[in-house]
Design a protein around this motif. Structure first.
Motif, PDB file in Angstrom:
ATOM      1  N   PHE A  96       0.738  -1.299  -0.305  1.00 36.73           N
ATOM      2  CA  PHE A  96       0.204   0.446   0.142  1.00 36.73           C
ATOM      3  C   PHE A  96       1.235   1.372  -0.399  1.00 36.73           C
ATOM      4  O   PHE A  96       1.718   1.567   0.665  1.00 36.73           O
ATOM      5  N   PRO A  97       0.802   2.189  -0.981  1.00 37.74           N
ATOM      6  CA  PRO A  97       1.595   3.336  -0.962  1.00 37.74           C
ATOM      7  C   PRO A  97       1.727   3.998  -0.339  1.00 37.74           C
ATOM      8  O   PRO A  97       0.625   4.549   0.291  1.00 37.74           O
ATOM      9  N   GLY A  98       2.916   5.031   0.534  1.00 37.56           N
ATOM     10  CA  GLY A  98       2.160   5.512   1.077  1.00 37.56           C
ATOM     11  C   GLY A  98       2.287   6.932   1.164  1.00 37.56           C
ATOM     12  O   GLY A  98       2.630   7.599   1.886  1.00 37.56           O
ATOM     13  N   ASP A  99       2.136   7.376  -0.135  1.00 37.55           N
ATOM     14  CA  ASP A  99       1.499   8.454  -0.415  1.00 37.55           C
ATOM     15  C   ASP A  99      -0.166   8.824  -0.413  1.00 37.55           C
ATOM     16  O   ASP A  99      -0.271  10.385  -0.921  1.00 37.55           O
ATOM     17  N   GLN A 100      -1.427   8.359   0.099  1.00 41.55           N
ATOM     18  CA  GLN A 100      -2.619   8.053   0.092  1.00 41.55           C
ATOM     19  C   GLN A 100      -2.667   8.221  -1.335  1.00 41.55           C
ATOM     20  O   GLN A 100      -4.158   9.150  -1.749  1.00 41.55           O
ATOM     21  N   GLU A 101      -2.516   8.041  -2.385  1.00 35.51           N
ATOM     22  CA  GLU A 101      -2.665   7.907  -3.838  1.00 35.51           C
ATOM     23  C   GLU A 101      -4.496   6.841  -3.362  1.00 35.51           C
ATOM     24  O   GLU A 101      -5.012   7.194  -5.032  1.00 35.51           O
TER      25      GLU A 101
END
Length: 238
Positions: A96-101
């Motif tokens: 799960f990407p840490g950029d909240q995309e």
């Protein structure tokens, strides 16, 4: 809902101070009520901002449900994914990407479709809000991989939830963003079923995507070539 499942989620973070806390909170708020055990593994991938400090803070706040790995230098998504998988304790594994995309609901909708021989992935369709260049590159990339590997996957870089043992049975080669495609292709070629679900993409909370850099392009090209060689020489499953 799948309350009997245990799930490990890798959160790779390279200079993601703007979105990391929100991403982690989204995971716990959304997924904790749905699974028996949720483990989040944050991989600080050589960040030069305050990501490392933030990861440590989150690790303490959510202990023991969060583990933190620090890379002294940026090693890429592939290394982050593989390092997290090596210590993951969940029955199922994803990233799960840490950029909240992305939204944690994208993972939540996968849970009811999971099985020991089934992986579940997401594609964005008309809900893809990225710029036209990234959308175009993504479609070209998908078309090339489908042609090379004789598949008909809608999207290779979505969030895919795998049975952890499927991933461990086929050690991954890719060091960068091609890892998402490689893991999906290897799973399919080994006989794993794949369910594709539609889910719209959110917008980043800050910074720029690492997926469209020159280094990322070169890395993906190299990984595709390496995996093409693997596919040609691999013995078909019995």
């Amino acid at each position: 809902m799948r309350h009997e499942l245990s799930l490990s989620v890798c959160v790779p973070a390279f200079n993601e101070e703007a979105g990391l806390r929100g991403a982690v909170e989204d995971l716990f708020l959304t997924l904790s009520p749905l699974v028996a055990a949720l483990e989040v593994i944050i991989v600080n991938d050589g960040s030069t901002d305050s990501t490392a400090t933030l990861a440590q803070e989150l690790g303490k706040e959510y202990s023991p449900r969060i583990k933190v790995i620090h890379h002294p230098v940026n090693l890429g998504l592939g290394a982050s994914y593989k390092d997290a998988l090596s210590i993951a304790q969940g029955q199922y594994f994803t990233w799960f990407p840490g950029d909240q995309e992305n939204s944690a609901q994208e993972i939540a909708q996968c849970l009811e479709h999971l099985a020991g021989d089934t992986a579940v992935t997401s594609y964005h369709g008309e809900g893809d809000r990225r710029c036209w260049m990234r959308r175009g590159i993504s479609r070209l990339y998908t078309g090339i991989l489908n042609k090379i590997f004789r598949l008909n996957i809608k999207y290779y870089n979505g969030l895919t939830v795998f049975p952890a043992e499927v991933l461990r049975a086929h050690p991954l080669i890719s060091g960068g963003f091609a890892l998402s495609a490689e893991s999906l292709i290897r799973a399919i070629k080994s006989g794993t079923k794949v369910v594709e679900l539609l889910y719209p993409l959110k917008e980043r909370k800050g910074g720029c995507s690492n997926a469209i850099s020159c280094a990322a392009f070169l890395g993906m090209a190299k990984d595709i070539i390496r995996n093409l060689i693997f596919a040609i020489h691999r013995k078909p499953p019995r």
